[in-house]
Scaffold this motif. Structure first.
Motif, PDB file in Angstrom:
ATOM      1  N   ALA A  32       0.861  -1.184   0.000  1.00 43.68           N
ATOM      2  CA  ALA A  32       0.000   0.000   0.000  1.00 43.68           C
ATOM      3  C   ALA A  32       0.894   1.230   0.000  1.00 43.68           C
ATOM      4  CB  ALA A  32      -0.905  -0.007   1.222  1.00 43.68           C
ATOM      5  N   SER A  83       0.111   8.567  10.058  1.00 40.59           N
ATOM      6  CA  SER A  83      -0.201   7.540   9.066  1.00 40.59           C
ATOM      7  C   SER A  83      -1.594   6.972   9.238  1.00 40.59           C
ATOM      8  CB  SER A  83       0.806   6.396   9.165  1.00 40.59           C
ATOM      9  OG  SER A  83       2.113   6.877   8.969  1.00 40.59           O
ATOM     10  N   GLU A 122      -0.515  -2.460   6.743  1.00 40.23           N
ATOM     11  CA  GLU A 122       0.349  -1.521   6.028  1.00 40.23           C
ATOM     12  C   GLU A 122       0.182  -0.129   6.626  1.00 40.23           C
ATOM     13  OE1 GLU A 122       2.449  -1.814   3.327  1.00 40.23           O
ATOM     14  OE2 GLU A 122       2.223  -3.970   3.201  1.00 40.23           O
ATOM     15  N   ILE A 124       0.454   3.746   5.883  1.00 33.23           N
ATOM     16  CA  ILE A 124       0.437   4.649   4.738  1.00 33.23           C
ATOM     17  C   ILE A 124       0.466   6.082   5.249  1.00 33.23           C
ATOM     18  CG2 ILE A 124      -0.782   5.269   2.631  1.00 33.23           C
ATOM     19  CD1 ILE A 124      -2.397   2.647   3.014  1.00 33.23           C
TER      20      ILE A 124
END
Length: 184
Positions: A32, A83, A122, A124
């Protein structure tokens, strides 16, 4: 779009990049790489192709912020790079082996999913607009909890040896020995 005073939702699209694997055991590497705040619905729509690397708009999921989770959002915002955490599950069908299940701004919830080992989590980076949206919600709903240290009771619990040893033994000499079998 506010459902209640204690929560708020925003649709967020997830960009996943597929690149060739570096080992013979992993044919493809899925990662991702970005988010699209306010994105429309998508189901693994191809966005860009560079050689063997392909980027997909994998899914659009609701990012829900809860008033009870503001401490977690504060921790996330104070990180060097705030994030979003994406939870992916393995799917063994078709060209898309991953299923996007959840996105969250809470690092604590992301860690909970990572601890199970069943899902892939993940991290991001958030966009500037998403950082501002999470920050505004957090500042509006955050209530600092005052730390209250517990005090011990003054009751002494070591004065009576209650439940020590085997109750079938009627002598006080050795409370830890096992009862003897009586021979008849």
């Amino acid at each position: 779009m506010a459902k209640a005073a204690s929560q708020i939702d925003m649709p967020v699209g997830v960009i996943v990049r597929k690149t060739p694997g570096v080992t013979r055991w992993a044919r493809w590497n899925w990662r991702a790489v970005a988010v699209l705040p306010g994105a429309g619905p998508a189901d693994w729509q191809e966005l860009r192709r560079e050689g063997e690397a392909v980027e997909y708009h994998a899914a659009t999921l609701p990012l829900t912020l809860w008033a009870d989770e503001t401490e977690a959002y504060m921790v996330n915002l104070s990180d060097g790079q705030p994030s979003i955490y994406l939870v992916l599950r393995n799917e063994l069908k078709g060209d898309t082996p991953l299923n996007a299940v959840l996105i969250t701004a809470s690092p604590f919830q992301g860690q909970d999913y990572a601890d199970t080992g069943e899902e892939i989590v993940e991290k991001i980076p958030m966009t500037e607009g998403l950082i501002a949206w999470v920050r505004d919600f957090t500042l509006k709903h955050h209530q600092h909890e005052v730390f209250i240290k517990r005090r011990r009771d003054r009751k002494q619990t070591d004065l009576v040896e209650d439940g020590k040893g085997d109750a079938r033994i009627r002598q006080t000499s050795d409370v830890f020995r096992a009862p003897r079998r009586v021979l008849q």
